[in-house]
Design a protein around this motif. Sequence first.
Motif, mmCIF file in Angstrom:
data_model
loop_
_atom_site.group_PDB
_atom_site.id
_atom_site.type_symbol
_atom_site.label_atom_id
_atom_site.label_comp_id
_atom_site.label_asym_id
_atom_site.label_seq_id
_atom_site.Cartn_x
_atom_site.Cartn_y
_atom_site.Cartn_z
ATOM 1 N N GLN A 115 0.827 -1.215 0.000
ATOM 2 C CA GLN A 115 0.000 0.000 0.000
ATOM 3 C C GLN A 115 0.855 1.255 0.000
ATOM 4 O O GLN A 115 0.620 2.186 -0.787
ATOM 5 C CB GLN A 115 -0.907 0.012 1.238
ATOM 6 N N THR A 140 -0.349 0.311 8.667
ATOM 7 C CA THR A 140 -1.233 -0.363 7.716
ATOM 8 C C THR A 140 -2.427 0.518 7.355
ATOM 9 O O THR A 140 -2.883 0.531 6.212
ATOM 10 C CB THR A 140 -1.744 -1.690 8.315
ATOM 11 N N LEU A 141 -2.927 1.264 8.327
ATOM 12 C CA LEU A 141 -4.131 2.071 8.118
ATOM 13 C C LEU A 141 -3.848 3.419 7.470
ATOM 14 O O LEU A 141 -4.737 4.005 6.841
ATOM 15 C CB LEU A 141 -4.840 2.302 9.459
ATOM 16 N N ILE A 194 -4.829 4.007 3.789
ATOM 17 C CA ILE A 194 -6.287 3.956 3.614
ATOM 18 C C ILE A 194 -6.923 5.240 4.117
ATOM 19 O O ILE A 194 -7.769 5.856 3.455
ATOM 20 C CB ILE A 194 -6.883 2.741 4.355
ATOM 21 N N PHE A 223 -6.217 6.532 0.055
ATOM 22 C CA PHE A 223 -7.087 5.731 -0.802
ATOM 23 C C PHE A 223 -8.564 6.093 -0.665
ATOM 24 O O PHE A 223 -9.390 5.611 -1.421
ATOM 25 C CB PHE A 223 -6.879 4.244 -0.520
ATOM 26 N N ARG A 224 -8.900 6.959 0.304
ATOM 27 C CA ARG A 224 -10.255 7.496 0.414
ATOM 28 C C ARG A 224 -10.372 8.812 -0.354
ATOM 29 O O ARG A 224 -11.441 9.404 -0.424
ATOM 30 C CB ARG A 224 -10.621 7.747 1.874
#
Length: 312
Positions: free
Chosen positions: A42, A285-286, A289, A293-294
Motif C-alpha cells: 500500500q 497499515t491504516l 487507507i 485511498f479514500r
Amino acid sequence: MMGLENQTYSSDFILMGLFFSSKTNLHFFSFILIIFIMTVAQNTVMILLIHRDPPLHTPMYFLLSHLSYMDILHISNIVPKMVTNFMLCSRTISFAGCGSQIFLSITLLGGEYLLLAAMSYDCYVAVCHPLRYPILMNDYVSSLMATGSWLVGTVNSIVHTAYTLHLPFCGSRAIDHFFCEVPVMLKLSCVDTTHYERGVYVSGIIFLLIPFSLIFASCVQVLLTVLQMKSSEAQKKLFSACFFHMIVVIMYYGPFIFTYMRPKSYHTPGQDKFLAIFYTIVTPTLNPIIYSFRNKDVLGAMKNINKVLINF
C-alpha cells in the motif's frame, strides 16, 4: 572487567515475542505476514502514485509520501525479524541487531510525530488561510518540514540509542517483547536509570505533548472555520478528514505516551506489547487507507495509471 564488558556487549538477547502456543503461532504468524505485505504494498503504491502523477505534486502529498516511506521502514524494522525467528524456530537477536531496532524505531517514530504535526499545519493553512497558502506552505517549506522531521528524529534517536546500548546488562537477556525497545531494555539493566528516565520524560514532552498540542489546536481552528462554511458537502469532507487525522494521531501518540512517559516500574510485558502493536504494525497499515485511498485525487491518479497500463 574489560573482558566481562566486551562479552556483555557482544552477547545475543532473547526476544520472547508475541507467539505463545503452537496453534496460536501459525495463525498469528500468518496474520502478521499478511499485514506486513499489505502495508509495504500500500505504501509503495502511494509513493509511486505521488511521484508519477503531477496533480499530486502538492505539499500535502509530498509530506504523505514521506509518511509512507517512514511506515515502510518502521514495519520492516520489526516484522522481518519476527518472521525470520519464527521460520528458524529461534528467538535470538544480536546486540547490533537490537541496537539497529532501537535506533530505527526511535528515529521513525519521532520523525512521524513531527510529520503529523506538519500535515496538521498544512491542513490548517489550507482551510483557514487559503489565499496565503502558496506563501505559507510552498515547496521550500514542505521540504524543510520533511527534512527537519528526519533530522530531528535521527539526532534524538542517536542520543537515546547510545545511552541504552552503553547500559550494563548483568542478569537475564530475555526481552519480554517482540522487538528491542528502550523501556524493556531499561528493565534489563542492573544500574539505576532514574536520571535517564527523566531525560526520556523531557524528550517525550518535546516530541509528543508539544506536537500533539499543536495538532489539536490546528484541528480546533479547522473545525471552527468549517462550521462557518455554507456548503454542507465541504463541511462533511473536512469534518471527515479532521476526524480520521485525529484517529491516526491518537493511535500513534496515545500508546507511545503511555509507554515512554511512565517509570519502568509501572510497565508490564503484556501491556507494553499490546500498546506497541498499535504504533508499529496497525497504524502503518491504516495510514494509506485513511489519508490517501479514500481521496478522490488519489483514486483519479490510480485510474490514470490503469489507463496507461491498459493502453501499453
